[in-house]
Design a protein around this motif. Structure first.
Motif, PDB file in Angstrom:
ATOM      1  N   TYR A 121       4.228  -0.020  15.552  1.00  0.00           N
ATOM      2  CA  TYR A 121       2.984   0.638  15.677  1.00  0.00           C
ATOM      3  C   TYR A 121       2.994   1.030  17.010  1.00  0.00           C
ATOM      4  CZ  TYR A 121       1.110  -0.999  11.209  1.00  0.00           C
ATOM      5  OH  TYR A 121       0.699  -1.181   9.567  1.00  0.00           O
ATOM      6  N   ASP A 122       2.423   2.427  17.280  1.00  0.00           N
ATOM      7  CA  ASP A 122       1.989   2.654  18.516  1.00  0.00           C
ATOM      8  C   ASP A 122       0.657   2.228  18.694  1.00  0.00           C
ATOM      9  OD1 ASP A 122       0.093   4.471  17.183  1.00  0.00           O
ATOM     10  OD2 ASP A 122       0.021   5.810  18.965  1.00  0.00           O
ATOM     11  N   PRO A 123       0.361   2.020  20.216  1.00  0.00           N
ATOM     12  CA  PRO A 123      -1.003   1.397  20.367  1.00  0.00           C
ATOM     13  C   PRO A 123      -2.215   1.852  19.891  1.00  0.00           C
ATOM     14  CG  PRO A 123       0.304   1.850  22.492  1.00  0.00           C
ATOM     15  CD  PRO A 123       1.057   2.681  21.382  1.00  0.00           C
ATOM     16  N   SER A 124      -2.252   3.279  19.446  1.00  0.00           N
ATOM     17  CA  SER A 124      -3.561   3.709  18.627  1.00  0.00           C
ATOM     18  C   SER A 124      -3.481   3.601  17.211  1.00  0.00           C
ATOM     19  CB  SER A 124      -3.541   5.293  19.012  1.00  0.00           C
ATOM     20  OG  SER A 124      -2.369   5.848  18.323  1.00  0.00           O
ATOM     21  N   ALA A 125      -2.432   3.050  16.775  1.00  0.00           N
ATOM     22  CA  ALA A 125      -2.259   2.680  15.270  1.00  0.00           C
ATOM     23  C   ALA A 125      -2.190   3.736  14.630  1.00  0.00           C
ATOM     24  CB  ALA A 125      -3.216   1.690  14.807  1.00  0.00           C
ATOM     25  N   THR A 126      -1.767   4.860  14.980  1.00  0.00           N
ATOM     26  CA  THR A 126      -1.880   6.380  14.411  1.00  0.00           C
ATOM     27  C   THR A 126      -0.436   6.657  13.909  1.00  0.00           C
ATOM     28  OG1 THR A 126      -1.975   7.463  16.198  1.00  0.00           O
ATOM     29  CG2 THR A 126      -3.865   7.029  15.159  1.00  0.00           C
ATOM     30  N   VAL A 127       0.671   5.995  14.622  1.00  0.00           N
ATOM     31  CA  VAL A 127       1.972   6.520  14.727  1.00  0.00           C
ATOM     32  C   VAL A 127       2.949   5.273  14.400  1.00  0.00           C
ATOM     33  CG1 VAL A 127       4.098   7.419  15.857  1.00  0.00           C
ATOM     34  CG2 VAL A 127       1.737   8.511  16.009  1.00  0.00           C
ATOM     35  N   ILE A 128       3.599   5.310  13.437  1.00  0.00           N
ATOM     36  CA  ILE A 128       4.663   4.220  13.141  1.00  0.00           C
ATOM     37  C   ILE A 128       5.950   4.811  13.582  1.00  0.00           C
ATOM     38  CG2 ILE A 128       3.165   2.872  11.369  1.00  0.00           C
ATOM     39  CD1 ILE A 128       4.879   4.282   9.258  1.00  0.00           C
ATOM     40  N   ALA A 129       6.795   3.888  14.114  1.00  0.00           N
ATOM     41  CA  ALA A 129       8.321   4.095  14.482  1.00  0.00           C
ATOM     42  C   ALA A 129       8.955   3.327  13.471  1.00  0.00           C
ATOM     43  CB  ALA A 129       8.571   3.864  15.967  1.00  0.00           C
ATOM     44  N   ILE A 130      10.154   3.816  12.861  1.00  0.00           N
ATOM     45  CA  ILE A 130      11.274   3.042  12.110  1.00  0.00           C
ATOM     46  C   ILE A 130      12.625   3.676  12.616  1.00  0.00           C
ATOM     47  CG2 ILE A 130      12.138   2.836   9.887  1.00  0.00           C
ATOM     48  CD1 ILE A 130       9.086   3.783   8.619  1.00  0.00           C
ATOM     49  N   ALA A 131      13.160   2.463  12.841  1.00  0.00           N
ATOM     50  CA  ALA A 131      14.701   2.610  13.456  1.00  0.00           C
ATOM     51  C   ALA A 131      15.721   2.242  12.683  1.00  0.00           C
ATOM     52  CB  ALA A 131      14.853   1.727  14.945  1.00  0.00           C
ATOM     53  N   SER A 132      16.813   3.021  12.515  1.00  0.00           N
ATOM     54  CA  SER A 132      17.863   2.645  11.570  1.00  0.00           C
ATOM     55  C   SER A 132      19.017   2.477  12.875  1.00  0.00           C
ATOM     56  CB  SER A 132      18.272   3.849  10.568  1.00  0.00           C
ATOM     57  OG  SER A 132      19.314   3.403  10.132  1.00  0.00           O
ATOM     58  N   PRO A 133      19.606   1.313  13.017  1.00  0.00           N
ATOM     59  CA  PRO A 133      20.516   1.040  13.983  1.00  0.00           C
ATOM     60  C   PRO A 133      21.938   1.755  13.697  1.00  0.00           C
ATOM     61  CG  PRO A 133      19.274  -0.866  13.820  1.00  0.00           C
ATOM     62  CD  PRO A 133      18.840   0.163  12.666  1.00  0.00           C
ATOM     63  N   PRO A 134      22.343   1.424  12.386  1.00  0.00           N
ATOM     64  CA  PRO A 134      23.583   2.128  11.855  1.00  0.00           C
ATOM     65  C   PRO A 134      23.552   3.722  12.020  1.00  0.00           C
ATOM     66  CG  PRO A 134      23.062   0.490  10.308  1.00  0.00           C
ATOM     67  CD  PRO A 134      21.947   0.691  11.038  1.00  0.00           C
ATOM     68  N   ALA A 135      22.271   4.288  11.771  1.00  0.00           N
ATOM     69  CA  ALA A 135      22.383   5.871  12.004  1.00  0.00           C
ATOM     70  C   ALA A 135      21.994   6.344  13.466  1.00  0.00           C
ATOM     71  CB  ALA A 135      21.227   6.379  11.134  1.00  0.00           C
ATOM     72  N   GLN A 136      21.792   5.164  14.198  1.00  0.00           N
ATOM     73  CA  GLN A 136      21.432   5.474  15.698  1.00  0.00           C
ATOM     74  C   GLN A 136      20.208   6.216  15.753  1.00  0.00           C
ATOM     75  OE1 GLN A 136      25.737   6.086  15.743  1.00  0.00           O
ATOM     76  NE2 GLN A 136      25.335   5.773  17.988  1.00  0.00           N
TER      77      GLN A 136
ATOM     78  N   GLN B 229       0.824  -1.201   0.060  1.00  0.00           N
ATOM     79  CA  GLN B 229       0.036  -0.027   0.100  1.00  0.00           C
ATOM     80  C   GLN B 229       0.877   1.248  -0.009  1.00  0.00           C
ATOM     81  OE1 GLN B 229      -3.575  -0.703   0.170  1.00  0.00           O
ATOM     82  NE2 GLN B 229      -2.439  -2.652  -0.464  1.00  0.00           N
ATOM     83  N   GLY B 230       2.217   1.012   0.278  1.00  0.00           N
ATOM     84  CA  GLY B 230       2.934   2.018   0.397  1.00  0.00           C
ATOM     85  C   GLY B 230       4.280   1.809   0.726  1.00  0.00           C
ATOM     86  N   GLN B 231       5.297   2.635   0.467  1.00  0.00           N
ATOM     87  CA  GLN B 231       6.873   2.303   0.333  1.00  0.00           C
ATOM     88  C   GLN B 231       7.640   3.713   0.883  1.00  0.00           C
ATOM     89  OE1 GLN B 231       8.796  -0.194  -2.640  1.00  0.00           O
ATOM     90  NE2 GLN B 231      10.630   1.184  -2.619  1.00  0.00           N
ATOM     91  N   LEU B 232       8.405   3.379   1.878  1.00  0.00           N
ATOM     92  CA  LEU B 232       9.460   4.500   2.291  1.00  0.00           C
ATOM     93  C   LEU B 232      10.725   3.886   2.010  1.00  0.00           C
ATOM     94  CD1 LEU B 232       7.891   5.191   5.696  1.00  0.00           C
ATOM     95  CD2 LEU B 232       7.900   6.823   3.859  1.00  0.00           C
ATOM     96  N   ASN B 233      11.741   4.650   1.758  1.00  0.00           N
ATOM     97  CA  ASN B 233      13.113   4.333   1.292  1.00  0.00           C
ATOM     98  C   ASN B 233      14.107   4.823   2.406  1.00  0.00           C
ATOM     99  OD1 ASN B 233      12.328   3.060  -1.382  1.00  0.00           O
ATOM    100  ND2 ASN B 233      12.147   4.873  -2.004  1.00  0.00           N
ATOM    101  N   PHE B 234      14.785   4.039   2.851  1.00  0.00           N
ATOM    102  CA  PHE B 234      15.861   4.543   3.969  1.00  0.00           C
ATOM    103  C   PHE B 234      17.051   3.969   3.670  1.00  0.00           C
ATOM    104  CE2 PHE B 234      11.697   4.995   6.333  1.00  0.00           C
ATOM    105  CZ  PHE B 234      11.929   5.848   7.211  1.00  0.00           C
ATOM    106  N   THR B 235      18.072   4.299   4.362  1.00  0.00           N
ATOM    107  CA  THR B 235      19.374   3.371   4.463  1.00  0.00           C
ATOM    108  C   THR B 235      19.440   2.863   5.813  1.00  0.00           C
ATOM    109  OG1 THR B 235      20.417   5.463   3.479  1.00  0.00           O
ATOM    110  CG2 THR B 235      21.804   3.867   4.715  1.00  0.00           C
ATOM    111  N   SER B 236      19.442   1.605   5.609  1.00  0.00           N
ATOM    112  CA  SER B 236      19.567   0.523   6.862  1.00  0.00           C
ATOM    113  C   SER B 236      18.435   0.832   7.917  1.00  0.00           C
ATOM    114  CB  SER B 236      20.844   0.868   7.499  1.00  0.00           C
ATOM    115  OG  SER B 236      21.769   0.509   6.572  1.00  0.00           O
ATOM    116  N   ALA B 237      17.104   0.823   7.396  1.00  0.00           N
ATOM    117  CA  ALA B 237      16.049   0.869   8.570  1.00  0.00           C
ATOM    118  C   ALA B 237      15.581  -0.649   8.633  1.00  0.00           C
ATOM    119  CB  ALA B 237      14.889   1.619   7.852  1.00  0.00           C
ATOM    120  N   TYR B 238      15.887  -1.129   9.753  1.00  0.00           N
ATOM    121  CA  TYR B 238      15.945  -2.496  10.137  1.00  0.00           C
ATOM    122  C   TYR B 238      14.619  -2.968  10.916  1.00  0.00           C
ATOM    123  CZ  TYR B 238      20.775  -2.804   8.386  1.00  0.00           C
ATOM    124  OH  TYR B 238      21.790  -2.505   7.699  1.00  0.00           O
TER     125      TYR B 238
END
Length: 354
Positions: free
Chosen positions: A164-179, A151-160
């Motif tokens: 979802y937050d409990p309300s399903a309105t926010v998503i968190a994406i973490a990139s460990p190499p970028a800390q 349904q969608g795509q986001l492009n990152f460098t090293s996002a592993y």
């Protein structure tokens, strides 16, 4: 460990029993477990294993329920959908697709194809059958279980890692190499993140004082159910708890026994053998107050009270839950006071009334 009490104290406050959990059931295995998940009802636990099988356990009965084989495609990150009979999991062989399986008759419902490298995270929406996937191909994709196309795509460098937050309105994406952790409004995910939390200075500080490697093995990302905290689990000597609103570190959860030997989703895997990455060995309790974790390279589990000593950077465990087995994956049942952990054995933990 032969009996599983029928009462799992679903209404008992976590704070009243958190230090009393003890192993109640143990299931031996010929291989290691790499992920664990509970269904919405809390009745079933789903675990992926390095022998290309997925194991289902009935926690209410305290019994093994079913084995599902995925020898051709391998498996990782097995997750329940909101229908307890249906699961998704990532392939580790042949392709990098995500497979949607009905466990009732062991038939595939759908394939989600598009990732060009190993999938490192699968996160189900709390409120619908949408899910997120992250991959070493530097994309995060949004899916609907009803459609084979993203349904969608986001492009990152090293996002592993994703969550979802409990309300399903926010998503968190973490990139460990970028800390760095990025927060997106789900309805406007194609816009810039509304917040980003840079942990570089924080990790640098703890690498100097605790002997850890910078960005050492980020293995999991999870919001607490009360929405207050964000947990970054690591394979290093501690985990991070952040304020989910401003990104400030609430606590560094120190593991006295140090790092684990388990590979995190973004780590380079060996070219041979059955070694693979594992999901986080740390998880919030349903009330959002406690974090349960594996004990580094030691047996048993550790417990931290994240509401304790706020403002004190380093937090030591408030309790150690003893067992004769280590834990590489850990999960707290969403409906009942029951914990599941696994490495080469699956342990079901219950509060000990004595």
């Amino acid at each position: 460990m032969d009996s599983l009490p029928s009462q799992r104290a679903p209404l008992t406050k976590v704070q009243d029993i958190i230090q009393t959990f003890r192993p109640s059931k143990q299931f031996k295995s010929p291989a290691s477990y790499t992920s664990i998940d509970f269904d919405d009802s809390g009745e079933f636990a789903l675990l992926a294993r390095t022998d290309d099988t997925i194991q289902l356990y009935n926690t209410k009965a305290g019994a093994h329920a079913k084995e599902l084989k995925s020898q051709k495609y391998g498996n990782a990150l097995a997750r329940f959908t909101h229908n307890s009979s249906n699961i998704i999991y990532a392939s580790t062989k042949v392709d990098h697709g995500i497979r949607y399986l009905c466990m009732h008759d062991n038939s595939f419902i759908r394939y989600f194809k598009g990732h060009e490298d190993r999938v490192t995270s699968l996160s189900l929406s709390p409120g619908s059958d949408h899910f997120l996937s992250a991959s070493l191909d530097n994309t995060v994709r949004l899916w609907d279980c009803r459609s084979p196309n993203p349904q969608g795509q986001l492009n990152f460098t090293s996002a592993y890692l994703t969550a979802y937050d409990p309300s399903a309105t926010v998503i968190a994406i973490a990139s460990p190499p970028a800390q760095t952790v990025f927060l997106y409004d789900l309805k406007n995910y194609d816009k810039a993140p509304f917040a980003s939390f840079d942990l570089q200075d924080t990790e640098q500080r703890f690498s100097n004082s605790h002997g850890m490697k910078v960005a050492e093995g980020w293995s999991g990302l999870e919001f607490s159910n009360n929405g207050k905290y964000l947990l970054i689990a690591t394979s290093g000597p501690g985990h991070y708890v952040l304020d989910a609103f401003n990104g400030k570190m609430v606590h560094y959860l120190r593991r006295p026994s140090g790092s684990t030997a388990h590979l995190a989703p973004g780590d380079t895997l060996p070219s041979s053998g059955t070694t693979t990455y594992t999901q986080a060995d740390a998880a919030f309790s349903p009330d959002g107050r406690y974090v349960i974790s594996g004990n580094g390279g030691q047996n048993g589990l550790l417990v931290w009270d994240v509401q304790d000593k706020e403002g004190q950077a380093v937090l030591d465990p408030m309790a150690e839950l003893p067992s004769q087995r280590p834990a590489s994956v850990v999960a707290y049942n969403p409906r009942h006071n029951l914990i599941a952990s696994a490495e080469r054995e699956v342990l079901l933990w219950l509060p000990d009334p004595d």
